[in-house]
Design a protein around this motif. Structure first.
Motif, PDB file in Angstrom:
ATOM      1  N   ARG A  53       0.817  -1.228  -0.069  1.00  0.00           N
ATOM      2  CA  ARG A  53      -0.065   0.020   0.300  1.00  0.00           C
ATOM      3  C   ARG A  53       0.987   1.280   0.093  1.00  0.00           C
ATOM      4  N   LEU A  54       0.410   2.271  -0.760  1.00  0.00           N
ATOM      5  CA  LEU A  54       1.214   3.398  -0.955  1.00  0.00           C
ATOM      6  C   LEU A  54       0.574   4.616  -0.384  1.00  0.00           C
ATOM      7  N   THR A  55       1.299   5.620   0.076  1.00  0.00           N
ATOM      8  CA  THR A  55       0.765   6.888   0.113  1.00  0.00           C
ATOM      9  C   THR A  55       0.056   7.787  -1.101  1.00  0.00           C
ATOM     10  N   GLU A  56      -0.744   8.601  -0.958  1.00  0.00           N
ATOM     11  CA  GLU A  56      -1.213   9.242  -2.100  1.00  0.00           C
ATOM     12  C   GLU A  56       0.088   9.830  -3.000  1.00  0.00           C
ATOM     13  N   SER A  57       1.025  10.316  -2.196  1.00  0.00           N
ATOM     14  CA  SER A  57       2.241  10.921  -3.058  1.00  0.00           C
ATOM     15  C   SER A  57       2.993   9.593  -3.581  1.00  0.00           C
ATOM     16  N   GLY A  58       2.919   8.546  -2.771  1.00  0.00           N
ATOM     17  CA  GLY A  58       3.726   7.363  -3.609  1.00  0.00           C
ATOM     18  C   GLY A  58       2.913   6.973  -4.903  1.00  0.00           C
ATOM     19  N   GLY A  59       1.736   6.747  -4.715  1.00  0.00           N
ATOM     20  CA  GLY A  59       0.749   6.646  -5.759  1.00  0.00           C
ATOM     21  C   GLY A  59       1.060   7.314  -7.176  1.00  0.00           C
TER      22      GLY A  59
END
Length: 295
Positions: free
Chosen positions: A238-244
């Protein structure tokens, strides 16, 4: 998941379902012969990007073999090439012969398979009277159980089969007939599972068409599964919004506590599915197949 009816090719069944859903793009995940019925996973739209994971999945079948006859196609639709009286066969002889087809085996694909040679499916070449050399391929038969034996001049054998991708059930029927000295072919074949999907999750074309005729479109949509359902066997990161955001730009990103290697299912912390990634040597997750969201 479609319960394919007998008499249709996998592509014919796919095209009918595609029209019912007005899908712009669609694909199926593993051909079933027109004779065969059962589990045929269909992918629509962006889900077609992940069809390979179901193509690679193990399959399960219920089948009936007829012993005492060899047919050109290895199934009931072929011409009779040779016949022999199988009435002397016993259940014990069949059970003993089946043992050679359990576990890791090598199998020569049928000329009437969808395997391609020079860009053409073998079955098209076979229908032109052509035969080409086919190398034996390794497959794994996880389970091959004799369910019933009906003796006679044309003895019938019911089996349950669980196998790796690329297994040809008709080849097992033919090879069993050869081992018993009488010939054999498939008279009935039903796929009961493809990867995680069984018959209990399938819908028939007739049921879909009835829903469409009744304009029960919401009920039709409720039968569709999320695109990542085919990826149940992959671990999820699972990624953060910024990672995504950076992953969607094609950039590998670092993810805490990710697996050390292999393919992973990638989602945001909110649960939104992004696609499939691969763990690099440095521990970052690189995008491989992503859902296009229009962002």
């Amino acid at each position: 998941m479609l319960d394919k009816p007998a008499g249709l090719s996998s592509n014919q069944a796919l095209q009918r379902a595609k029209r019912l859903y007005f899908a712009a793009k669609a694909g199926h995940t593993g051909s079933l012969d027109p004779l065969a019925t059962g589990v045929l996973p269909l992918c629509f739209g962006e889900a077609t990007k992940f069809s390979q994971y179901l193509l690679d999945a193990d399959k399960a079948y219920a089948s009936t073999f007829v012993l005492g006859e060899q047919r050109s196609t290895g199934d009931a639709e072929g011409e009779v090439l040779a016949a022999a009286d199988a009435s002397a066969l016993t259940r014990e002889q069949v059970e003993e012969a089946l043992g050679a087809f359990r576990g890791a085996i090598e199998q020569v694909p049928s000329m009437y398979s969808a395997l391609k040679h020079g860009g053409q499916p073998l079955y098209k070449l076979a229908r032109k009277g052509q035969e080409v050399e086919r190398a034996a391929r390794p497959v794994v038969i996880h389970r091959l159980e004799l369910l019933d034996f009906r003796p006679g001049e044309r003895a019938e054998v019911d089996v349950a089969l669980e196998c790796s991708k690329g297994t040809y059930v008709r080849s097992i029927a033919e090879d069993l007939g050869t081992a018993l000295g009488c010939g054999g072919y498939v008279s009935a074949l039903r796929r009961t599972r493809a990867g995680p999907f069984g018959l209990d999750r399938c819908v028939t074309l007739a049921a879909l068409e009835a829903l469409k005729d009744a304009e029960r479109l919401a009920d039709m949509d409720a039968l569709l599964l999320p695109a990542d359902t085919a990826l149940d066997a992959l671990p999820t990161v699972r990624l953060t919004e910024s990672g995504g955001y950076y992953l969607r730009q094609g950039q590998p990103v670092m993810v805490p506590n990710a697996p050390h290697n292999g393919m992973v299912r990638v989602a945001l912390e909110t649960g939104e599915f992004l696609g499939v990634g691969e763990i690099l040597d440095d521990g970052r997750v690189a995008p491989r197949r992503l859902i296009v969201t229009g962002r």
